[in-house]
Design a protein around this motif. Structure first.
Motif, PDB file in Angstrom:
ATOM      1  N   SER A   1      28.535  23.275  -9.505  1.00 32.34           N
ATOM      2  CA  SER A   1      27.972  23.130  -8.169  1.00 32.34           C
ATOM      3  C   SER A   1      27.941  21.648  -7.810  1.00 32.34           C
ATOM      4  O   SER A   1      28.276  20.791  -8.630  1.00 32.34           O
ATOM      5  CB  SER A   1      26.552  23.711  -8.127  1.00 32.34           C
ATOM      6  OG  SER A   1      25.666  22.877  -8.855  1.00 32.34           O
ATOM      7  N   ILE A   2      27.510  21.322  -6.609  1.00 28.64           N
ATOM      8  CA  ILE A   2      27.503  19.938  -6.132  1.00 28.64           C
ATOM      9  C   ILE A   2      26.553  19.060  -6.945  1.00 28.64           C
ATOM     10  O   ILE A   2      26.648  17.838  -6.934  1.00 28.64           O
ATOM     11  CB  ILE A   2      27.120  19.892  -4.634  1.00 28.64           C
ATOM     12  CG1 ILE A   2      27.514  18.555  -3.986  1.00 28.64           C
ATOM     13  CG2 ILE A   2      25.631  20.151  -4.445  1.00 28.64           C
ATOM     14  CD1 ILE A   2      28.966  18.413  -3.711  1.00 28.64           C
ATOM     15  N   THR A   3      25.636  19.675  -7.696  1.00 29.37           N
ATOM     16  CA  THR A   3      24.678  18.919  -8.514  1.00 29.37           C
ATOM     17  C   THR A   3      25.171  18.704  -9.943  1.00 29.37           C
ATOM     18  O   THR A   3      24.487  18.066 -10.737  1.00 29.37           O
ATOM     19  CB  THR A   3      23.332  19.663  -8.578  1.00 29.37           C
ATOM     20  OG1 THR A   3      23.531  20.935  -9.223  1.00 29.37           O
ATOM     21  CG2 THR A   3      22.751  19.888  -7.195  1.00 29.37           C
ATOM     22  N   GLY A   4      26.340  19.257 -10.268  1.00 27.14           N
ATOM     23  CA  GLY A   4      26.838  19.162 -11.635  1.00 27.14           C
ATOM     24  C   GLY A   4      26.377  20.314 -12.506  1.00 27.14           C
ATOM     25  O   GLY A   4      26.825  20.466 -13.634  1.00 27.14           O
ATOM     26  N   ASP A   5      25.451  21.139 -11.984  1.00 29.58           N
ATOM     27  CA  ASP A   5      25.005  22.323 -12.720  1.00 29.58           C
ATOM     28  C   ASP A   5      26.114  23.363 -12.745  1.00 29.58           C
ATOM     29  O   ASP A   5      27.023  23.349 -11.911  1.00 29.58           O
ATOM     30  CB  ASP A   5      23.775  22.948 -12.042  1.00 29.58           C
ATOM     31  CG  ASP A   5      22.549  22.068 -12.146  1.00 29.58           C
ATOM     32  OD1 ASP A   5      22.310  21.543 -13.239  1.00 29.58           O
ATOM     33  OD2 ASP A   5      21.837  21.917 -11.143  1.00 29.58           O
ATOM     34  N   LYS A   6      26.008  24.277 -13.697  1.00 29.12           N
ATOM     35  CA  LYS A   6      26.923  25.409 -13.692  1.00 29.12           C
ATOM     36  C   LYS A   6      26.622  26.263 -12.459  1.00 29.12           C
ATOM     37  O   LYS A   6      25.466  26.593 -12.188  1.00 29.12           O
ATOM     38  CB  LYS A   6      26.734  26.248 -14.963  1.00 29.12           C
ATOM     39  CG  LYS A   6      27.363  25.649 -16.210  1.00 29.12           C
ATOM     40  CD  LYS A   6      28.874  25.823 -16.178  1.00 29.12           C
ATOM     41  CE  LYS A   6      29.530  25.323 -17.452  1.00 29.12           C
ATOM     42  NZ  LYS A   6      29.247  26.177 -18.601  1.00 29.12           N
ATOM     43  N   ALA A   7      27.660  26.592 -11.716  1.00 25.20           N
ATOM     44  CA  ALA A   7      27.485  27.420 -10.524  1.00 25.20           C
ATOM     45  C   ALA A   7      27.070  28.828 -10.942  1.00 25.20           C
ATOM     46  O   ALA A   7      27.626  29.401 -11.881  1.00 25.20           O
ATOM     47  CB  ALA A   7      28.778  27.462  -9.728  1.00 25.20           C
TER      48      ALA A   7
ATOM     49  N   GLU B   1      22.109  18.841  -2.717  1.00 23.37           N
ATOM     50  CA  GLU B   1      22.465  20.113  -2.089  1.00 23.37           C
ATOM     51  C   GLU B   1      22.585  19.980  -0.574  1.00 23.37           C
ATOM     52  O   GLU B   1      23.371  20.686   0.065  1.00 23.37           O
ATOM     53  CB  GLU B   1      21.420  21.174  -2.448  1.00 23.37           C
ATOM     54  CG  GLU B   1      21.518  21.619  -3.908  1.00 23.37           C
ATOM     55  CD  GLU B   1      20.303  22.389  -4.380  1.00 23.37           C
ATOM     56  OE1 GLU B   1      19.316  22.483  -3.601  1.00 23.37           O
ATOM     57  OE2 GLU B   1      20.317  22.888  -5.517  1.00 23.37           O
ATOM     58  N   MET B   2      21.821  19.054   0.008  1.00 21.86           N
ATOM     59  CA  MET B   2      21.878  18.846   1.458  1.00 21.86           C
ATOM     60  C   MET B   2      23.188  18.196   1.894  1.00 21.86           C
ATOM     61  O   MET B   2      23.498  18.146   3.082  1.00 21.86           O
ATOM     62  CB  MET B   2      20.680  18.001   1.910  1.00 21.86           C
ATOM     63  CG  MET B   2      19.355  18.762   1.866  1.00 21.86           C
ATOM     64  SD  MET B   2      17.924  17.735   2.288  1.00 21.86           S
ATOM     65  CE  MET B   2      18.211  17.479   4.044  1.00 21.86           C
ATOM     66  N   ARG B   3      23.967  17.690   0.915  1.00 24.65           N
ATOM     67  CA  ARG B   3      25.294  17.151   1.235  1.00 24.65           C
ATOM     68  C   ARG B   3      26.228  18.254   1.713  1.00 24.65           C
ATOM     69  O   ARG B   3      27.211  17.987   2.401  1.00 24.65           O
ATOM     70  CB  ARG B   3      25.920  16.510  -0.008  1.00 24.65           C
ATOM     71  CG  ARG B   3      25.235  15.281  -0.522  1.00 24.65           C
ATOM     72  CD  ARG B   3      25.754  14.912  -1.902  1.00 24.65           C
ATOM     73  NE  ARG B   3      27.189  14.644  -1.916  1.00 24.65           N
ATOM     74  CZ  ARG B   3      27.904  14.478  -3.026  1.00 24.65           C
ATOM     75  NH1 ARG B   3      27.328  14.566  -4.206  1.00 24.65           N
ATOM     76  NH2 ARG B   3      29.185  14.228  -2.964  1.00 24.65           N
TER      77      ARG B   3
ATOM     78  N   GLU C   1      34.339  21.580   2.959  1.00 26.03           N
ATOM     79  CA  GLU C   1      35.144  20.408   2.598  1.00 26.03           C
ATOM     80  C   GLU C   1      34.397  19.498   1.621  1.00 26.03           C
ATOM     81  O   GLU C   1      35.006  18.844   0.771  1.00 26.03           O
ATOM     82  CB  GLU C   1      35.532  19.617   3.855  1.00 26.03           C
ATOM     83  CG  GLU C   1      36.688  20.211   4.642  1.00 26.03           C
ATOM     84  CD  GLU C   1      36.322  21.503   5.348  1.00 26.03           C
ATOM     85  OE1 GLU C   1      35.113  21.715   5.616  1.00 26.03           O
ATOM     86  OE2 GLU C   1      37.231  22.311   5.619  1.00 26.03           O
ATOM     87  N   THR C   2      33.066  19.454   1.745  1.00 26.34           N
ATOM     88  CA  THR C   2      32.272  18.627   0.830  1.00 26.34           C
ATOM     89  C   THR C   2      32.416  19.126  -0.600  1.00 26.34           C
ATOM     90  O   THR C   2      32.580  18.343  -1.536  1.00 26.34           O
ATOM     91  CB  THR C   2      30.784  18.648   1.231  1.00 26.34           C
ATOM     92  OG1 THR C   2      30.657  18.278   2.600  1.00 26.34           O
ATOM     93  CG2 THR C   2      29.976  17.683   0.375  1.00 26.34           C
ATOM     94  N   MET C   3      32.363  20.445  -0.760  1.00 29.39           N
ATOM     95  CA  MET C   3      32.499  21.034  -2.091  1.00 29.39           C
ATOM     96  C   MET C   3      33.900  20.821  -2.637  1.00 29.39           C
ATOM     97  O   MET C   3      34.085  20.462  -3.803  1.00 29.39           O
ATOM     98  CB  MET C   3      32.190  22.534  -2.007  1.00 29.39           C
ATOM     99  CG  MET C   3      31.863  23.187  -3.334  1.00 29.39           C
ATOM    100  SD  MET C   3      30.262  22.692  -3.995  1.00 29.39           S
ATOM    101  CE  MET C   3      30.755  21.898  -5.507  1.00 29.39           C
TER     102      MET C   3
END
Length: 271
Positions: free
Chosen positions: A193-199, A154-156, A161-163
């Protein structure tokens, strides 16, 4: 012993030690040790099940499983990931994810990712979320630049642009459909989400805590134009006169998080 002989002896000893270490790593690499430990643990588990089994069919199946675990085949396990990767782009040929060579226990992987049930690891691999170097087999190199847990991932998110880059990578790795109209693009992955979890939509009030300070003119305009749309729709004559099926068509565009299967939505207005 002369100095020359002493130097020769020391250098020979160092050469012998370094060669022995190289041969050990070459013919008995660390990833093989991980697999050996896994198969041994599984063999103990299956052996207990075999002893406890009473049905002949169960014993036969468990016996075959136990025999294969006691004579395992150690091998590099990998996923060939789709995508355009080449030396000209300073990327190493076909993108490969070999994480499961060491992380071989699928049950442990599932337990470590309880909230990512719908994420297809067999298509996207591990590095798309965790980073690291998926092609490498040595632990130190493979884990270089890796995000170990959700907080680090998440800190990424230092910018949008990262997302977008994450979603674009998922789109790149997705196998192409033969029908061009069914091919997935970056926007189709906004559910992750960035972790692969469902947003999860957390509500406009939480969003506004940050966005009011960062983009206040944009927020003010959005609140005035988009947030209020459903209030106007509810007063429209055609909405009031329409049946449930007709109103559902309005809800699809004028609410946030609308679920067609239940007819429910997260919030009125477009947030």
């Amino acid at each position: 012993m002369s100095l020359q002989r002493l130097i020769f002896f020391v250098l020979s000893a160092l050469f012998f030690i370094s060669t022995s270490m190289w041969l050990k790593d070459e013919f008995r690499p660390k990833w093989m040790e991980f697999q050996k430990k896994y198969y041994e643990e599984q063999a103990v588990k299956v052996e207990k099940e075999f002893e406890a089994a009473t049905a002949a069919k169960d014993k036969e199946l468990l016996g075959k499983r136990l025999a294969s675990l006691k004579r395992p085949i150690y091998e590099i396990k990998q996923i060939l990931l789709k995508g355009d990767y080449s030396w000209s782009k300073q990327q190493n040929g076909d993108k490969v994810d070999r994480c499961m060579t060491c992380h071989i226990d699928e049950n442990k992987l599932k337990a470590a990712h309880p909230n990512v049930k719908d994420f297809p690891f067999d298509i996207y691999g591990c590095t798309v979320c965790h980073g690291g170097i998926g092609r490498a087999l040595g632990e130190e190199v493979a884990h270089e630049g890796m995000y170990y847990h959700k907080r680090q991932m998440e800190m990424r998110l230092t910018s949008a642009e990262t997302m977008f880059g994450f979603w674009n990578e998922l789109a790149t790795l997705t196998p192409e459909e033969s029908d061009p109209n069914q091919r997935l693009e970056m926007g189709d992955f906004k559910k992750y989400s960035i972790t692969g979890d469902k947003a999860i939509y957390v509500g406009s009030q939480k969003c506004l805590k940050c966005h009011k300070g960062l983009t206040s003119p944009h927020v003010e305009r959005w609140q005035r134009i988009k947030f209020k749309t459903f209030e106007r729709v509810k007063e429209a004559p055609d909405y009031l006169a329409g049946n449930d099926e007709y109103r559902k068509k309005c809800l699809e565009c004028h609410t946030t998080g609308y679920d067609e299967s239940t007819g429910k939505y997260s919030e009125e207005g477009v947030t």
